[in-house]
Scaffold this motif. Structure first.
Motif, PDB file in Angstrom:
ATOM      1  N   SER A  33      -5.792   6.926   0.571  1.00  0.00           N
ATOM      2  CA  SER A  33      -6.254   5.576   0.220  1.00  0.00           C
ATOM      3  C   SER A  33      -5.273   4.528   0.722  1.00  0.00           C
ATOM      4  O   SER A  33      -5.667   3.508   1.306  1.00  0.00           O
ATOM      5  CB  SER A  33      -6.419   5.461  -1.296  1.00  0.00           C
ATOM      6  OG  SER A  33      -7.395   6.364  -1.779  1.00  0.00           O
ATOM      7  N   ALA A  34      -3.985   4.780   0.494  1.00  0.00           N
ATOM      8  CA  ALA A  34      -2.953   3.840   0.936  1.00  0.00           C
ATOM      9  C   ALA A  34      -2.893   3.753   2.459  1.00  0.00           C
ATOM     10  O   ALA A  34      -2.703   2.672   3.028  1.00  0.00           O
ATOM     11  CB  ALA A  34      -1.598   4.255   0.380  1.00  0.00           C
ATOM     12  N   LEU A  43     -13.853   7.267  -0.827  1.00  0.00           N
ATOM     13  CA  LEU A  43     -13.303   5.971  -1.206  1.00  0.00           C
ATOM     14  C   LEU A  43     -13.387   5.802  -2.720  1.00  0.00           C
ATOM     15  O   LEU A  43     -14.448   5.992  -3.321  1.00  0.00           O
ATOM     16  CB  LEU A  43     -14.076   4.844  -0.516  1.00  0.00           C
ATOM     17  CG  LEU A  43     -13.824   4.649   0.987  1.00  0.00           C
ATOM     18  CD1 LEU A  43     -14.770   3.592   1.539  1.00  0.00           C
ATOM     19  CD2 LEU A  43     -12.384   4.247   1.245  1.00  0.00           C
ATOM     20  N   LEU A  92      -5.854   1.610   3.669  1.00  0.00           N
ATOM     21  CA  LEU A  92      -5.626   0.182   3.405  1.00  0.00           C
ATOM     22  C   LEU A  92      -4.630  -0.413   4.399  1.00  0.00           C
ATOM     23  O   LEU A  92      -4.831  -1.525   4.901  1.00  0.00           O
ATOM     24  CB  LEU A  92      -5.105   0.000   1.974  1.00  0.00           C
ATOM     25  CG  LEU A  92      -6.134   0.198   0.857  1.00  0.00           C
ATOM     26  CD1 LEU A  92      -5.428   0.275  -0.502  1.00  0.00           C
ATOM     27  CD2 LEU A  92      -7.157  -0.930   0.853  1.00  0.00           C
ATOM     28  N   PHE A 128       0.804  -1.219   0.000  1.00  0.00           N
ATOM     29  CA  PHE A 128       0.000   0.000   0.000  1.00  0.00           C
ATOM     30  C   PHE A 128       0.842   1.276   0.000  1.00  0.00           C
ATOM     31  O   PHE A 128       0.618   2.155  -0.837  1.00  0.00           O
ATOM     32  CB  PHE A 128      -0.977  -0.035   1.168  1.00  0.00           C
ATOM     33  CG  PHE A 128      -1.721  -1.346   1.268  1.00  0.00           C
ATOM     34  CD1 PHE A 128      -2.457  -1.824   0.188  1.00  0.00           C
ATOM     35  CD2 PHE A 128      -1.657  -2.124   2.410  1.00  0.00           C
ATOM     36  CE1 PHE A 128      -3.125  -3.045   0.247  1.00  0.00           C
ATOM     37  CE2 PHE A 128      -2.309  -3.337   2.490  1.00  0.00           C
ATOM     38  CZ  PHE A 128      -3.053  -3.804   1.406  1.00  0.00           C
ATOM     39  N   GLY A 172       1.097   3.323  -3.370  1.00  0.00           N
ATOM     40  CA  GLY A 172       0.631   4.713  -3.287  1.00  0.00           C
ATOM     41  C   GLY A 172       1.725   5.697  -3.622  1.00  0.00           C
ATOM     42  O   GLY A 172       1.489   6.723  -4.280  1.00  0.00           O
ATOM     43  N   MET A 206      -7.749   2.352  -5.301  1.00  0.00           N
ATOM     44  CA  MET A 206      -7.195   1.365  -4.376  1.00  0.00           C
ATOM     45  C   MET A 206      -6.697   0.129  -5.125  1.00  0.00           C
ATOM     46  O   MET A 206      -5.647  -0.443  -4.782  1.00  0.00           O
ATOM     47  CB  MET A 206      -8.249   0.964  -3.346  1.00  0.00           C
ATOM     48  CG  MET A 206      -8.557   2.057  -2.335  1.00  0.00           C
ATOM     49  SD  MET A 206      -9.753   1.525  -1.084  1.00  0.00           S
ATOM     50  CE  MET A 206      -9.677   2.911   0.071  1.00  0.00           C
ATOM     51  N   LYS A 207      -7.434  -0.265  -6.145  1.00  0.00           N
ATOM     52  CA  LYS A 207      -7.014  -1.400  -6.969  1.00  0.00           C
ATOM     53  C   LYS A 207      -5.700  -1.084  -7.678  1.00  0.00           C
ATOM     54  O   LYS A 207      -4.795  -1.930  -7.762  1.00  0.00           O
ATOM     55  CB  LYS A 207      -8.103  -1.722  -7.991  1.00  0.00           C
ATOM     56  CG  LYS A 207      -7.784  -2.922  -8.869  1.00  0.00           C
ATOM     57  CD  LYS A 207      -8.918  -3.193  -9.852  1.00  0.00           C
ATOM     58  CE  LYS A 207      -8.563  -4.357 -10.775  1.00  0.00           C
ATOM     59  NZ  LYS A 207      -9.671  -4.616 -11.766  1.00  0.00           N
ATOM     60  N   CYS A 221      -2.792  -1.254  -5.212  1.00  0.00           N
ATOM     61  CA  CYS A 221      -2.391  -2.650  -4.972  1.00  0.00           C
ATOM     62  C   CYS A 221      -1.601  -3.202  -6.158  1.00  0.00           C
ATOM     63  O   CYS A 221      -0.585  -3.884  -5.974  1.00  0.00           O
ATOM     64  CB  CYS A 221      -3.622  -3.516  -4.732  1.00  0.00           C
ATOM     65  SG  CYS A 221      -4.511  -3.121  -3.198  1.00  0.00           S
TER      66      CYS A 221
END
Length: 447
Positions: free
Chosen positions: A89-90, A224, A93, A63, A67, A229-230, A233
């Motif tokens: 976001s990172a 969000l 997560l 993450f 990120g 987020m995908k 990752c």
């Protein structure tokens, strides 16, 4: 322009190397105090927890590093709001995953140790291993949040604070290790608690950067974005694969050594594992320190700087890895004695370390090549290199070599795996050069 690149390189690489070294020093310091204060059995017990502990750190690194790649590219494009969205976001997560891993590590501590080869070890080593893992994982949240915050502070233009934040935690850990292991006589549990409290100190120092709003990143409400987020990752997978080399190596070695040698084999590898972690931190630190520079150069489409940074970092790791290998070969006995002075352990370690250290040279080059591809969105190439050296080849070679040539070659396994990976990386780079894509800027949309 050349002087400016040199200053930027020094500004980012040294703190990154220092920060990672400090991070890995947590386990090394635990090993030293436990080995000297409790004994060789306790030293082996600490090593039994290494596969799971370092695997959690490797998984969680997805993450912040994923990120950070997006942040560097967006910063190079001047998109500060988009960079902050990636940061939050990172961070979210990392928080969620660390809480889940805390529960898993504490509830299933004994099962984890038994899966790591504990069934072939003495009951004393198993009991110590379970105790250490349980208390260490109680501090999983600060353990994962500390390196996460360090990455973002560095990417926010303050690499010095990232380094000193990690140092503050390490200094606290050293003092508390001494206090808990020697005066308080808490043994292996004291070492685990000392590491956790040290990580909390580190988090407090690093959080000051965001609390006092010293950079562009802010801890604030955000929406969000599962697509983002995908992507985080996806960008972070090569880093996970790269860092998994430590837990995979430890896990495979623990199983093989427990079955063919026993407690002495585990204790010997424990020392080698600590020394490997230090070398890995230095060499990986160079690659991580270059990541913001590669990412920003890529975002700005500065082909000349990108090429310069790659070549410089390549030779830095060649020189460093060669130097480390020579030091561990010449001073093998002194390196082992830092952890424990029991005659059998010292003799075993002195034979194994010079062979084991050969892997550092190809490893340093592989880390740079994978890190470079990772930073410029070439995730397929980065994944092939990282997965090969960190998971696939390492596991195969550790199990296969002793079966084919006997237990005496067990310590040569990492070198063979890294050398094969280097060959694969060379083929990938030659193919890219043939396609005129090597150290090139793609004219496609960046993250």
């Amino acid at each position: 322009m050349k002087n400016e690149r040199t200053k930027e390189l020094m500004r980012y690489v040294f703190p990154a190397v220092g920060g990672l070294c400090v991070l890995f020093l947590y386990n090394i310091v635990d090993g030293i105090f436990v080995g000297q204060g409790v004994g060789a059995t306790a030293l082996g017990a600490v090593n039994m927890s290494v596969p799971f502990v370092t695997a959690t750190m490797a998984f969680a690194s997805m993450f912040p590093m994923g990120g950070a790649t997006i942040i560097a590219i967006r910063t190079g494009q001047g998109d500060k709001e988009g960079a902050n969205q990636a940061f939050m976001s990172a961070l979210t997560l990392t928080t969620i995953v660390s809480l889940v891993l805390t529960v898993i590590g504490m509830v299933f501590a004994k099962e984890i140790i038994m899966l790591s080869g504990g069934s072939n070890l003495s009951s004393d080593m198993v009991d110590m291993s379970v105790e250490y893992l349980f208390y260490f994982m109680a501090f999983c949240f600060p353990m994962l949040m500390s390196p996460c915050l360090s990455v973002f502070v560095r990417n926010d233009g303050v690499p010095g604070l990232a380094f000193w934040g990690m140092c503050a935690g390490a200094i606290s850990n050293i003092f508390l290790d001494w206090l808990f292991v020697f005066p308080f006589q808490w043994g292996i549990v004291g070492a685990a608690i000392a590491s956790g409290l040290g990580q909390i100190v580190s988090c407090v120092v690093l959080l000051s950067h965001f609390i006092y709003k010293k950079g562009d990143m802010r801890i604030k409400k955000f929406h969000l974005n599962f697509s983002l987020m995908k992507t985080i990752c996806k960008c972070g997978i090569p880093e996970v694969a790269s860092q998994l080399t430590t837990p995979v190596t430890s896990f495979c070695y623990n199983i093989v050594l427990a079955s063919i040698i026993g407690d002495l084999g585990i204790s010997t590898f424990s020392v080698l594992s600590f020394l490997f972690s230090l070398a890995n931190a230095i060499l990986m630190g160079v690659a991580q320190g270059m990541q913001p520079l590669w990412g920003k150069s890529y975002g700005m489409q500065d082909k000349k700087s990108l090429s310069c940074y790659f070549k410089t970092s390549f030779w830095i790791n060649v020189i460093i890895s060669t130097t480390i290998t020579i030091i561990f070969t010449v001073f093998a006995e002194e390196a082992i004695l830092i952890f424990n002075d029991e005659a059998d352990l010292v003799a075993s370690g002195m034979k194994a370390l010079p062979i084991f250290a050969l892997s550092f040279i190809p490893m340093g080059i592989n880390l740079i090549i994978a890190g470079y591809f990772f930073s410029i969105q070439r995730t397929v190439q980065a994944n092939i290199i990282s997965m090969s050296r960190g998971i696939v080849l390492k596991a195969i070679v550790i199990f296969l070599l002793p079966m084919l040539f006997g237990e005496t070659v067990i310590w040569l396994s990492p070198f063979v795996a890294e050398l094969i990976t280097l060959g694969i990386a060379g083929i990938i780079m030659l193919q890219d050069k043939k396609n005129e894509n090597y150290i090139a800027i793609k004219n496609s949309t960046v993250y």
